[in-house]
Design a protein around this motif. Structure first.
Motif, short mmCIF file in Angstrom:
data_model
loop_
_atom_site.label_atom_id
_atom_site.label_comp_id
_atom_site.label_asym_id
_atom_site.label_seq_id
_atom_site.Cartn_x
_atom_site.Cartn_y
_atom_site.Cartn_z
N LYS A 1 14.44 28.56 63.49
CA LYS A 1 15.87 28.71 63.78
C LYS A 1 16.64 28.82 62.47
CE LYS A 1 17.09 23.89 64.08
NZ LYS A 1 17.64 22.78 64.70
N PRO A 2 17.82 29.45 62.55
CA PRO A 2 18.59 29.70 61.31
C PRO A 2 18.85 28.42 60.52
CG PRO A 2 19.59 30.81 63.18
CD PRO A 2 18.49 29.96 63.73
N ARG A 3 18.84 28.57 59.20
CA ARG A 3 19.10 27.40 58.34
C ARG A 3 20.59 27.33 58.02
NH1 ARG A 3 15.17 28.06 53.27
NH2 ARG A 3 16.17 30.09 53.12
N ARG A 4 21.03 26.15 57.64
CA ARG A 4 22.43 26.01 57.18
C ARG A 4 22.56 26.68 55.82
NH1 ARG A 4 25.17 20.40 57.23
NH2 ARG A 4 26.96 21.32 58.28
N VAL A 5 23.69 27.30 55.59
CA VAL A 5 23.92 28.00 54.33
C VAL A 5 25.02 27.28 53.54
CG1 VAL A 5 24.60 30.17 53.26
CG2 VAL A 5 23.29 30.18 55.39
N ALA A 6 24.64 26.81 52.37
CA ALA A 6 25.57 26.04 51.55
C ALA A 6 26.31 26.94 50.57
CB ALA A 6 24.82 24.96 50.79
N ILE A 7 27.59 26.65 50.40
CA ILE A 7 28.35 27.32 49.35
C ILE A 7 28.39 26.35 48.17
CG2 ILE A 7 30.59 28.26 48.67
CD1 ILE A 7 30.88 28.91 51.75
N ILE A 8 27.73 26.74 47.09
CA ILE A 8 27.60 25.83 45.94
C ILE A 8 28.85 25.90 45.07
CG2 ILE A 8 26.14 25.17 43.99
CD1 ILE A 8 24.73 25.08 46.72
N GLY A 9 29.40 27.07 44.94
CA GLY A 9 30.63 27.21 44.15
C GLY A 9 30.86 28.65 43.78
N GLY A 10 32.00 28.86 43.16
CA GLY A 10 32.34 30.22 42.77
C GLY A 10 32.93 30.24 41.38
N SER A 11 33.02 31.41 40.84
CA SER A 11 33.66 31.56 39.55
C SER A 11 34.24 32.96 39.46
CB SER A 11 32.65 31.34 38.43
OG SER A 11 33.31 31.24 37.19
N ARG A 12 35.41 33.05 38.89
CA ARG A 12 35.99 34.38 38.73
C ARG A 12 36.74 34.44 37.41
NH1 ARG A 12 41.65 34.74 39.99
NH2 ARG A 12 42.47 32.85 40.97
N ILE A 13 37.08 35.65 37.01
CA ILE A 13 37.94 35.78 35.84
C ILE A 13 39.38 35.79 36.36
CG2 ILE A 13 36.19 36.99 34.49
CD1 ILE A 13 37.61 39.62 35.07
N PRO A 14 40.35 35.42 35.53
CA PRO A 14 41.74 35.51 35.99
C PRO A 14 42.05 36.96 36.37
CG PRO A 14 41.61 34.37 33.87
CD PRO A 14 40.26 34.96 34.13
N PHE A 15 42.85 37.16 37.40
CA PHE A 15 43.19 38.52 37.79
C PHE A 15 44.34 39.02 36.91
CE2 PHE A 15 41.64 37.73 42.45
CZ PHE A 15 40.33 37.71 41.98
N ALA A 16 44.22 40.28 36.47
CA ALA A 16 45.26 40.86 35.60
C ALA A 16 46.00 41.95 36.36
CB ALA A 16 44.61 41.46 34.35
N ARG A 17 47.23 42.20 35.94
CA ARG A 17 47.95 43.32 36.54
C ARG A 17 47.38 44.62 35.97
NH1 ARG A 17 53.09 42.02 38.95
NH2 ARG A 17 53.86 44.08 38.39
N SER A 18 47.55 45.67 36.74
CA SER A 18 46.99 46.96 36.36
C SER A 18 47.51 47.41 34.99
CB SER A 18 47.38 47.99 37.41
OG SER A 18 46.70 49.19 37.20
N ASN A 19 46.67 48.07 34.22
CA ASN A 19 47.03 48.60 32.90
C ASN A 19 47.58 47.54 31.97
OD1 ASN A 19 46.28 51.32 33.35
ND2 ASN A 19 48.06 51.51 34.69
N SER A 20 46.98 46.38 32.01
CA SER A 20 47.40 45.32 31.11
C SER A 20 46.18 44.75 30.40
CB SER A 20 48.16 44.27 31.91
OG SER A 20 48.55 43.23 31.07
N HIS A 21 45.96 43.44 30.55
CA HIS A 21 44.89 42.76 29.80
C HIS A 21 43.52 43.42 29.88
CE1 HIS A 21 47.30 39.36 28.63
NE2 HIS A 21 46.26 38.94 27.95
N TYR A 22 43.17 43.89 31.07
CA TYR A 22 41.80 44.39 31.25
C TYR A 22 41.75 45.92 31.27
CZ TYR A 22 41.09 39.60 33.04
OH TYR A 22 41.04 38.25 33.21
N SER A 23 42.76 46.58 30.69
CA SER A 23 42.79 48.04 30.85
C SER A 23 41.59 48.72 30.23
CB SER A 23 44.10 48.60 30.31
OG SER A 23 44.33 48.14 29.01
N HIS A 24 40.92 48.06 29.27
CA HIS A 24 39.75 48.70 28.66
C HIS A 24 38.43 48.17 29.23
CE1 HIS A 24 42.23 50.77 25.76
NE2 HIS A 24 42.91 49.65 25.63
#
Lengths: 334, 435
Positions: B4-27
């Motif tokens: 039978k299906p096993r329980r699925v654990a969410i261990i954690g997440g990580s992301r980079i800060p979101f930037a506005r278009s054509n700004s910090h991450y434009s390159h």
């Protein structure tokens, strides 16, 4: 010891003029043209509060194949220090001009990754001239500090051909011996190629645009021919950067990356990277039977690598990356 | 094989800060950003050299050269290169869909751990060769004779230099998503003020989450950005009221303040079986319970483009065996404030629930104080495929903070997507009685 602190990064164009001036007969008699001195002057240049520009780092990363990360590509501080290198070698007391010097070895010692926006101070000085089989050699030492702590060091060994134990134009016994030693002592001898790269004819200009190193031998076949090369040649530091970019995910945070530049890469070219990573048997701990999540590979060991011509096998570069223990002696310069 | 299906654990997440278009991450490219998110996850959970069961990721705006973007990103990280990966694309639902896919494989025992991730850049957007020019170039390539090739070359025109740029436009309706949402807002009678209120609350909630340190183990700085660039802690209904409408004409209610801006960013979530987490002594934030995708016919039938989640919700509720009011936390993706408000109103609407959802009674209202409690896309920004990962990690952590009760705390995620689609999922806290 003369320590000069520069207010801003030196402009490269006038430095190139001075670097090339010794090519004009008699020009070295002028006080500001290198070539007057007999030995390398005791000289130290420093530059404070240097910050890498994000957009320039991104362009550099693209040309060399690095991912754009929170930290600088391991070779990037060399680009920041390059104007200081040129300024040192354009000093009037220098025994010869920078044009014609051959970059034969480069060792980078990264104590920790350097943040892109981190304020850095850069110190550059040359070591004394030492006899070399093919002439005389000296090393440009670069120390990059952040918050008073040395975080990154670079040792670029430059060769002035001629006047060495072997004569300049004829392959003497000394040279032959040195060449043999080069081949056999290659830390990457016998490695299996893992990647083939096609290098375009304009690679020198592309790397010049992102590094500021506009030595004419890299810019165009015609300007390269003036200096005795069959065509435009790839920057040594590009080839080192490209190799390290290919190994990037396996580089320890604190490591030493040492390379020897062998035969120049004449552009366009097809080259092959080989590394000791490919000596690991496939599936060493990472086989399909192993439970997912298992640690595979050996990221702690040393990685040997080499770049050769894809067809002829001409050696272009060989090198080694070693992890550096934090307890290890920090500074190796002086 | 497992019984039978096993329980699925969410261990954690990580992301980079979101930037506005054509700004910090434009390159930064999609691959750069996805690599950064994965590397931050590797660092957070000590995954160096580990062979992960599978990595599923994606981007909505992809270059033609981004073949196997996720696998290529994995190869740039310190994960074992023996980690398989694949790309998924389901518009703004991409990130949550990857979570569902990974969770399902873990539940079935096909993998023990996996990473769901997503990235998008609107700055480093793909620009294609003009379609006419592309046709000529392909024909030229097919020609064998010199004359034939010369003939093809005569078809070249100066106007073909103009490249084809991806547009924020629905392929089958020609309307932008904002224009579609403006029609929905008008049909459901969603006023300007309630939209601005929702937007202001999104900013306040996200700012508060940063202030109390909630985001510390969810966000890793990238290229000099430490917080989501779009976040305006001092946002207010008064300030938002001054903005001119951008969708729905001069009488429209949708502004740049109550619509998500174009943004750049990436996110990644680590999921695993309970045994895998236990072996590594990794605490479980929450469990993945169930997921549901839905779609509507926005082309020929009279239904709003972004209403699909409204249709998916009753299916999910029935399978999980709960009512809409049984959740402790609600995460409704704020593509536009109006989208959230239309969806909530639809669930309260007797006629909609009866006639369109085929229910006996409306799903009913929710407690708005449980909605997007740590901010939403209006404040954080919305790099399309990265939003799902942002929400899953943030909701899992919020659930882990709930005091253990008799029953586990539950949260539901609802994400609307382009092309008339929606993706939903239910998570529950690790505490409380086991389901």
């Amino acid at each position: 010891m003369a320590t000069r602190t520069l207010k801003s990064s030196p402009r490269l164009l006038p430095l190139y003029a001075r670097a090339a001036a010794p090519l004009i007969p008699g020009a070295c008699l002028l006080p500001f043209v290198p070539g007057a001195g007999k030995s390398i002057p005791e000289l130290e240049l420093t530059l404070q509060d240097v910050r890498a520009d994000g957009a320039q780092v991104a362009d550099y990363a693209k040309v060399c194949g690095f991912a754009l990360r929170e930290h600088l590509p391991i070779t990037y501080p060399h680009v920041l220090a390059f104007p200081l290198h040129m300024a040192v070698m354009a000093d009037g007391r220098f025994p010869f001009g920078a044009v014609g010097l051959v970059h034969i070895e480069n060792r980078i010692l990264q104590h920790r990754p350097v943040g892109i926006g981190e304020p850095l101070s850069i110190k550059v000085w040359p070591t004394a001239l030492e006899p070399h089989a093919r002439g005389r050699a000296f090393t440009l030492v670069t120390q990059v500090s952040a918050g008073g702590e040395v975080v990154w060091e670079d040792f670029s060994t430059m060769l002035r051909r001629g006047g060495g134990s072997a004569s300049e134009n004829k392959v003497g016994p000394g040279e032959r011996k040195a060449a043999d030693r080069d081949g056999e002592g290659s830390p990457a001898a016998g490695l299996r190629p893992s990647a083939t790269w096609r290098l375009p004819g304009d690679l020198g200009r592309r790397y010049a645009a992102v590094s500021g190193d506009r030595n004419p031998i890299h810019m165009h076949p015609l300007s390269a021919k003036l200096f005795g090369f069959p065509g435009a040649i790839a920057h040594g530091m590009w080839s080192k950067a490209r190799c390290l970019a290919a190994l990037e995910s396996r580089l320890p945070d604190a490591c030493e990356a040492e390379v020897r530049f062998r035969k120049p890469i004449v552009l366009p070219a097809k080259v092959q990277l080989a590394s000791s990573l490919s000596e690991q048997p496939a599936g060493a701990g990472g086989s399909a039977e192993a439970p997912a999540g298992e640690v595979v590979g050996d990221s702690a060991g040393e990685i040997r690598f080499a770049l050769t011509d894809a067809k002829k096998g001409t050696p272009h570069l060989d090198g080694v990356v070693r992890p550096v223990e934090h307890s290890e002696e920090r500074s190796t310069g002086k | 094989m497992i019984d039978k299906p096993r329980r699925v654990a969410i261990i954690g997440g990580s992301r980079i800060p979101f930037a506005r278009s054509n700004s910090h991450y434009s390159h930064a490219s999609n691959q750069d950003m996805l690599t950064a998110a994965l590397e931050s996850l590797v660092a957070r959970f000590d995954l160096q050299g580990q062979r992960i069961g599978e990595v599923a990721g994606g981007a909505v705006l992809k270059h033609s050269g981004d073949r196997d973007l996720t696998r290529e990103s994995v190869l740039s990280t310190r994960l074992a290169p023996e980690t398989p990966a694949y790309d998924v694309q389901q518009a703004c639902g991409t990130g949550l869909e990857t979570t569902i896919l990974i969770a399902n494989k873990i539940a079935l025992g096909q993998i023990d751990c996996g990473i769901a991730c997503g990235t998008d850049t609107t700055s480093d957007a793909p620009i294609g060769v003009n379609e006419d020019l592309r046709g000529i170039m392909l024909d030229l390539n097919r020609e064998k004779s010199l004359v034939g090739r010369a003939k093809q070359l005569t078809r070249l025109r100066p106007g073909q230099i103009v490249p084809s740029i991806p547009r924020n436009e629905e392929p089958r309706t020609g309307l932008s998503m904002g224009e579609h949402c403006a029609i929905m807002a008008q049909e459901w009678g969603i006023g300007r003020e309630q939209q601005d209120e929702l937007a202001a609350r999104s900013h306040h909630n996200l700012a508060a989450a940063y202030e109390r340190g909630f985001m510390e183990d969810l966000v890793t700085p990238y290229l000099g950005l430490e917080r989501d660039q779009n976040l305006r802690p001092d946002s207010s209904v008064e300030k938002l009221a001054k903005l001119p409408p951008v969708f729905g004409g001069p009488q429209g209610t949708m502004t740049a303040g109550n619509s998500t801006p174009l943004s750049d960013g990436s996110s990644a979530v680590l999921l695993a079986s309970e045994e895998w987490a236990k072996e590594r002594k990794l605490p479980v934030l929450a469990y993945f319970v169930d997921g549901q995708a839905a779609a509507i016919d926005h082309v020929h039938k009279r239904e709003g483009l972004l209403m699909a989640p409204a249709y998916g919700m009753p299916l999910l509720l029935e399978r999980v065996g709960v009512t809409l009011q049984d959740f402790d936390l609600y995460e409704i993706h704020e593509a536009f404030a109006a989208q959230v408000l239309c969806t909530l109103k639809a669930w309260e609407d007797e006629r909609f629930c009866k006639e369109r959802l085929g229910l006996k009674a409306p799903l009913g209202a929710i407690d708005r104080d449980r909605l997007n409690v740590n901010g939403g896309s209006l404040a954080a920004g919305h790099p399309f495929a990265a939003t799902g990962g942002r929400i899953v990690a943030s909701l899992a952590k919020a659930l882990s903070e709930r005091k253990p009760g008799r029953t586990p705390a539950r949260g539901v995620i609802s994400i609307c997507a382009a092309d008339g689609q929606g993706v939903l999922a239910v998570l529950e806290s690790a505490g409380g009685a086991q389901r």
